[in-house]
Design an enzyme around this catalytic site. Structure first.
Site, PDB file in Angstrom:
ATOM      1  N   PHE A   1      31.202  31.456  -9.279  1.00 19.64           N
ATOM      2  CA  PHE A   1      31.490  30.317 -10.164  1.00 19.64           C
ATOM      3  C   PHE A   1      32.375  30.842 -11.297  1.00 19.64           C
ATOM      4  O   PHE A   1      31.886  31.544 -12.204  1.00 19.64           O
ATOM      5  CB  PHE A   1      30.206  29.701 -10.718  1.00 19.64           C
ATOM      6  CG  PHE A   1      30.463  28.439 -11.495  1.00 19.64           C
ATOM      7  CD1 PHE A   1      30.155  28.348 -12.850  1.00 19.64           C
ATOM      8  CD2 PHE A   1      31.046  27.327 -10.877  1.00 19.64           C
ATOM      9  CE1 PHE A   1      30.396  27.182 -13.561  1.00 19.64           C
ATOM     10  CE2 PHE A   1      31.289  26.159 -11.593  1.00 19.64           C
ATOM     11  CZ  PHE A   1      30.974  26.092 -12.937  1.00 19.64           C
TER      12      PHE A   1
ATOM     13  N   LYS B   1       0.856  -1.190   0.000  1.00 20.49           N
ATOM     14  CA  LYS B   1       0.000   0.000   0.000  1.00 20.49           C
ATOM     15  C   LYS B   1       0.892   1.240   0.000  1.00 20.49           C
ATOM     16  O   LYS B   1       1.856   1.315   0.769  1.00 20.49           O
ATOM     17  CB  LYS B   1      -0.914   0.014   1.224  1.00 20.49           C
ATOM     18  CG  LYS B   1      -2.154   0.873   1.051  1.00 20.49           C
ATOM     19  CD  LYS B   1      -3.088   0.334  -0.013  1.00 20.49           C
ATOM     20  CE  LYS B   1      -4.398  -0.143   0.519  1.00 20.49           C
ATOM     21  NZ  LYS B   1      -5.290  -0.582  -0.585  1.00 20.49           N
TER      22      LYS B   1
ATOM     23  N   THR C   1      -3.386  -5.659   0.298  1.00 25.57           N
ATOM     24  CA  THR C   1      -2.831  -4.323   0.580  1.00 25.57           C
ATOM     25  C   THR C   1      -3.718  -3.594   1.576  1.00 25.57           C
ATOM     26  O   THR C   1      -3.235  -2.765   2.346  1.00 25.57           O
ATOM     27  CB  THR C   1      -2.681  -3.512  -0.719  1.00 25.57           C
ATOM     28  OG1 THR C   1      -3.976  -3.254  -1.270  1.00 25.57           O
ATOM     29  CG2 THR C   1      -1.810  -4.223  -1.723  1.00 25.57           C
ATOM     30  N   ASP C   2      -5.000  -3.936   1.581  1.00 25.08           N
ATOM     31  CA  ASP C   2      -5.893  -3.318   2.572  1.00 25.08           C
ATOM     32  C   ASP C   2      -5.492  -3.745   3.985  1.00 25.08           C
ATOM     33  O   ASP C   2      -5.522  -2.944   4.925  1.00 25.08           O
ATOM     34  CB  ASP C   2      -7.349  -3.719   2.303  1.00 25.08           C
ATOM     35  CG  ASP C   2      -8.312  -2.934   3.170  1.00 25.08           C
ATOM     36  OD1 ASP C   2      -8.760  -3.477   4.194  1.00 25.08           O
ATOM     37  OD2 ASP C   2      -8.528  -1.738   2.857  1.00 25.08           O
TER      38      ASP C   2
ATOM     39  N   ASN D   1      20.546  23.551  -9.146  1.00 20.62           N
ATOM     40  CA  ASN D   1      21.054  24.928  -9.074  1.00 20.62           C
ATOM     41  C   ASN D   1      19.973  25.803  -9.696  1.00 20.62           C
ATOM     42  O   ASN D   1      19.806  25.814 -10.914  1.00 20.62           O
ATOM     43  CB  ASN D   1      22.381  25.034  -9.838  1.00 20.62           C
ATOM     44  CG  ASN D   1      23.077  26.356  -9.567  1.00 20.62           C
ATOM     45  OD1 ASN D   1      22.492  27.226  -8.924  1.00 20.62           O
ATOM     46  ND2 ASN D   1      24.298  26.491 -10.051  1.00 20.62           N
TER      47      ASN D   1
ATOM     48  N   ARG E   1      27.155  35.885  -6.888  1.00 23.78           N
ATOM     49  CA  ARG E   1      25.869  35.485  -7.476  1.00 23.78           C
ATOM     50  C   ARG E   1      24.913  35.026  -6.390  1.00 23.78           C
ATOM     51  O   ARG E   1      25.331  34.711  -5.269  1.00 23.78           O
ATOM     52  CB  ARG E   1      26.082  34.373  -8.504  1.00 23.78           C
ATOM     53  CG  ARG E   1      26.467  33.032  -7.897  1.00 23.78           C
ATOM     54  CD  ARG E   1      26.533  31.905  -8.921  1.00 23.78           C
ATOM     55  NE  ARG E   1      26.892  30.631  -8.278  1.00 23.78           N
ATOM     56  CZ  ARG E   1      27.002  29.476  -8.932  1.00 23.78           C
ATOM     57  NH1 ARG E   1      26.805  29.413 -10.253  1.00 23.78           N
ATOM     58  NH2 ARG E   1      27.332  28.365  -8.280  1.00 23.78           N
TER      59      ARG E   1
ATOM     60  N   HIS F   1      18.707  28.894 -10.989  1.00 24.53           N
ATOM     61  CA  HIS F   1      19.407  30.101 -11.440  1.00 24.53           C
ATOM     62  C   HIS F   1      18.560  31.365 -11.317  1.00 24.53           C
ATOM     63  O   HIS F   1      17.336  31.318 -11.477  1.00 24.53           O
ATOM     64  CB  HIS F   1      19.823  29.915 -12.900  1.00 24.53           C
ATOM     65  CG  HIS F   1      20.660  28.699 -13.140  1.00 24.53           C
ATOM     66  ND1 HIS F   1      21.889  28.504 -12.519  1.00 24.53           N
ATOM     67  CD2 HIS F   1      20.447  27.590 -13.886  1.00 24.53           C
ATOM     68  CE1 HIS F   1      22.398  27.345 -12.914  1.00 24.53           C
ATOM     69  NE2 HIS F   1      21.533  26.762 -13.731  1.00 24.53           N
TER      70      HIS F   1
ATOM     71  N   VAL G   1      28.461  24.762  -6.430  1.00 19.49           N
ATOM     72  CA  VAL G   1      27.574  23.853  -5.703  1.00 19.49           C
ATOM     73  C   VAL G   1      28.367  22.623  -5.289  1.00 19.49           C
ATOM     74  O   VAL G   1      28.287  22.161  -4.144  1.00 19.49           O
ATOM     75  CB  VAL G   1      26.353  23.478  -6.561  1.00 19.49           C
ATOM     76  CG1 VAL G   1      25.509  22.426  -5.855  1.00 19.49           C
ATOM     77  CG2 VAL G   1      25.535  24.714  -6.888  1.00 19.49           C
ATOM     78  N   GLN G   2      29.167  22.115  -6.209  1.00 22.03           N
ATOM     79  CA  GLN G   2      29.944  20.902  -5.945  1.00 22.03           C
ATOM     80  C   GLN G   2      30.811  21.046  -4.685  1.00 22.03           C
ATOM     81  O   GLN G   2      30.842  20.162  -3.822  1.00 22.03           O
ATOM     82  CB  GLN G   2      30.851  20.586  -7.142  1.00 22.03           C
ATOM     83  CG  GLN G   2      30.159  20.093  -8.388  1.00 22.03           C
ATOM     84  CD  GLN G   2      29.756  21.213  -9.343  1.00 22.03           C
ATOM     85  OE1 GLN G   2      29.474  22.355  -8.911  1.00 22.03           O
ATOM     86  NE2 GLN G   2      29.683  20.909 -10.634  1.00 22.03           N
TER      87      GLN G   2
HETATM   88  O1  LIG Z   1      27.895  25.771  -9.016  1.00 25.91           O
HETATM   89  C1  LIG Z   1      27.873  25.562 -10.233  1.00 25.91           C
HETATM   90  N1  LIG Z   1      28.345  24.385 -10.709  1.00 25.91           N
HETATM   91  C2  LIG Z   1      28.349  24.075 -12.028  1.00 25.91           C
HETATM   92  O2  LIG Z   1      28.791  22.983 -12.410  1.00 25.91           O
HETATM   93  C3  LIG Z   1      27.832  25.062 -12.925  1.00 25.91           C
HETATM   94  N2  LIG Z   1      27.688  25.116 -14.283  1.00 25.91           N
HETATM   95  N3  LIG Z   1      27.127  26.294 -14.585  1.00 25.91           N
HETATM   96  N4  LIG Z   1      26.915  27.010 -13.449  1.00 25.91           N
HETATM   97  C4  LIG Z   1      27.351  26.262 -12.408  1.00 25.91           C
HETATM   98  N5  LIG Z   1      27.372  26.509 -11.068  1.00 25.91           N
END
Ligand SMILES: O=c1[nH]c(=O)c2nn[nH]c2[nH]1
Length: 294
Positions: free
Chosen positions: A158, A10, A57-58, A253, A175, A255, A226-227
């Site tokens: 970035f 369920k 499932t009930d 991400n 940014r 934007h 971000v990575q």
């Molecule tokens: O943080 C980011 N990682 C990325 O790989 C990326 N590519 N474009 N902008 C980005 N910003």
């Protein structure tokens, strides 16, 4: 042809549970959505219409309600384990239970500076989630936060990324960064329900730590990407929770693009002068990472 995989049960079982403290009159509420899928010697229900092996499932839904009545529903890691273990204990032909729980937010209202005894608010569609896989010789638990949307208005850059004939993206040193946090942490394997119960205090602490670490590092890191930032978050979760084997993030991400308003009386609104900005629905970056103990 042959049946190569099968599980059933369920989904979308919505459960609310209230605890009413008799001394203080304080109510505590939990609301969750449960999915419970069973595996085992159920092939004949698919291949030769043999329903004798089917726990309806009930009945699974009914069992979720009864187990929620009989047992604590918090932490969800414990309740998921209790629920899964029930099916293996009760039905000898069932060999694996997959229990997924989403816990929704009911944050206690603070009224006139006082925590209210029985009023709550849904402060975001963020959920606390658990996936439990229960067999007769192990309980695998993965915990998760999803839907925690965050934004920072600076402290993100970035640049210095690969440039070639396909590259048009300008480098940026300042940014907006916004994402919907999807963070998971996978626990050491528990031998059984007793082992989960013994470590019960770890689960709420880990959720609080993961949520705090995510927001603190998001806010404070002078982010190069971000990575780079998500890797720091995942490392810190592993440092905070020794019983967690790996931590992972899946971060869109989201934007925000500058709007050039110079056509209007030379209005400066790009780069350092950007104040009115265009949030984008898509395309969006999507960045994954998994960090394990070395
Ligand atoms: O943080 C980011 N990682 C990325 O790989 C990326 N590519 N474009 N902008 C980005 N910003």
């Amino acid at each position: 042809a042959r049946l190569s995989a099968a599980r059933y049960g369920k989904d979308n079982v919505r459960v609310y549970k209230v605890h009413k403290d008799k001394e203080t009159g304080v109510h505590t509420v939990t609301e969750m959505t449960v999915c419970c899928l069973l595996e085992g010697e159920i092939e004949t229900s698919y291949t030769v219409a043999d329903n004798s092996v089917v726990v309806a499932t009930d009945s699974i839904k009914n069992t979720i309600y009864i187990k929620a009545k009989e047992n604590p529903v918090d932490p969800p890691e414990l309740f998921a384990s209790i629920l899964g273990a029930h099916f293996l204990d009760t039905y000898k032909h069932i060999h694996k239970a997959n229990v997924m729980i989403k816990v929704h937010r009911w944050t206690r209202m603070v009224i006139d500076d006082k925590p209210h005894p029985h009023s709550f608010l849904r402060d975001g569609e963020e959920t606390r989630n658990v996936k439990a896989v229960i067999t007769r010789d192990s309980i695998h638990l993965t915990s998760n936060i999803t839907g925690l949307t965050v934004l920072k208005s600076t402290g993100s850059a970035f640049h210095s990324f690969l440039r070639d004939e396909f590259t048009t993206l300008p480098e940026v040193w300042d940014r907006i960064l916004s994402t919907d946090v999807d963070c998971s942490w996978t626990w050491k394997t528990f031998a059984n329900l007793a082992a989960v119960q013994k470590d019960v205090a770890l689960f709420n602490k880990a959720w609080t730590d993961a949520r705090t670490i995510t927001m603190r590092t998001f806010a404070n890191d002078d982010s190069a990407s971000v990575q780079a930032t998500m890797y720091k978050m995942a490392e810190e979760i592993l440092e905070a929770a020794p019983e967690v084997e790996k931590a992972s993030y899946k971060l869109p991400n989201k934007h925000y693009f500058d709007i050039d308003l110079s056509w209007y009386k030379g209005t400066k609104n790009t780069g350092a002068d950007a104040e009115v900005v265009a949030p984008q629905s898509g395309p969006n970056g999507l960045i994954f990472c998994e960090v394990s103990r070395s």
